[in-house]
Design a protein around this motif. Sequence first.
Motif, PDB file in Angstrom:
ATOM      1  N   UNK A   1       9.075 -29.116  12.060  1.00 29.41           N
ATOM      2  CA  UNK A   1       9.960 -28.001  12.354  1.00 29.41           C
ATOM      3  C   UNK A   1      10.512 -28.124  13.770  1.00 29.41           C
ATOM      4  N   UNK A   2      11.676 -27.528  13.958  1.00 30.16           N
ATOM      5  CA  UNK A   2      12.306 -27.536  15.272  1.00 30.16           C
ATOM      6  C   UNK A   2      12.861 -26.161  15.550  1.00 30.16           C
ATOM      7  N   UNK A   3      12.302 -25.521  16.564  1.00 29.38           N
ATOM      8  CA  UNK A   3      12.785 -24.219  16.992  1.00 29.38           C
ATOM      9  C   UNK A   3      13.888 -24.407  18.029  1.00 29.38           C
ATOM     10  N   UNK A   4      14.743 -23.420  18.217  1.00 28.54           N
ATOM     11  CA  UNK A   4      15.831 -23.543  19.193  1.00 28.54           C
ATOM     12  C   UNK A   4      15.304 -23.892  20.583  1.00 28.54           C
ATOM     13  N   UNK A   5      15.877 -24.929  21.170  1.00 23.72           N
ATOM     14  CA  UNK A   5      15.493 -25.333  22.514  1.00 23.72           C
ATOM     15  C   UNK A   5      14.187 -26.082  22.616  1.00 23.72           C
ATOM     16  N   UNK A   6      13.589 -26.406  21.477  1.00 22.53           N
ATOM     17  CA  UNK A   6      12.306 -27.109  21.490  1.00 22.53           C
ATOM     18  C   UNK A   6      12.404 -28.431  20.745  1.00 22.53           C
ATOM     19  N   UNK A   7      11.426 -29.279  20.971  1.00 21.88           N
ATOM     20  CA  UNK A   7      11.375 -30.553  20.269  1.00 21.88           C
ATOM     21  C   UNK A   7      10.847 -30.363  18.854  1.00 21.88           C
ATOM     22  N   UNK A   8      11.225 -31.298  18.005  1.00 17.60           N
ATOM     23  CA  UNK A   8      10.706 -31.287  16.641  1.00 17.60           C
ATOM     24  C   UNK A   8       9.209 -31.569  16.681  1.00 17.60           C
TER      25      UNK A   8
END
Length: 120
Positions: free
Chosen positions: A37-44
């Motif tokens: 998963x990848x949240x906004x502004x974060x790494x997968x």
Amino acid sequence: VQLQASGGGLVQPGGSLRLSCAASGSIFSINGMGWYRQAPGKQRELVADITSGGRSYYDDSVKGRFTISRDNVKNTVYLQMDGLKPEDTAVYYCVARISTSRGGTIWNYWGQGTLVTVSS
């Protein structure tokens, strides 16, 4: 080879969703399958993974809430998500390690991503 993910959506905190990802095409064998998963502004990040024999791995953040499973006949991996939290909000990607021929190279194939939003 294609991976088609489905099942994302909007859910309230504490709710549940079930993601599915089906692999199709010229497949000889599928080794591990998993979900990132990848949240906004974060790494997968890796959420859960399952071997062809059914052994599973979970990130600490989802242990006890998420369950990964697979159907080797349907070439499909599932992610049952219970007790969802706002911090689970992300685009979820499935991945499968696939060989297209006997003795061939094993490649990672990715699904297109499905958005999970946890909000009241």
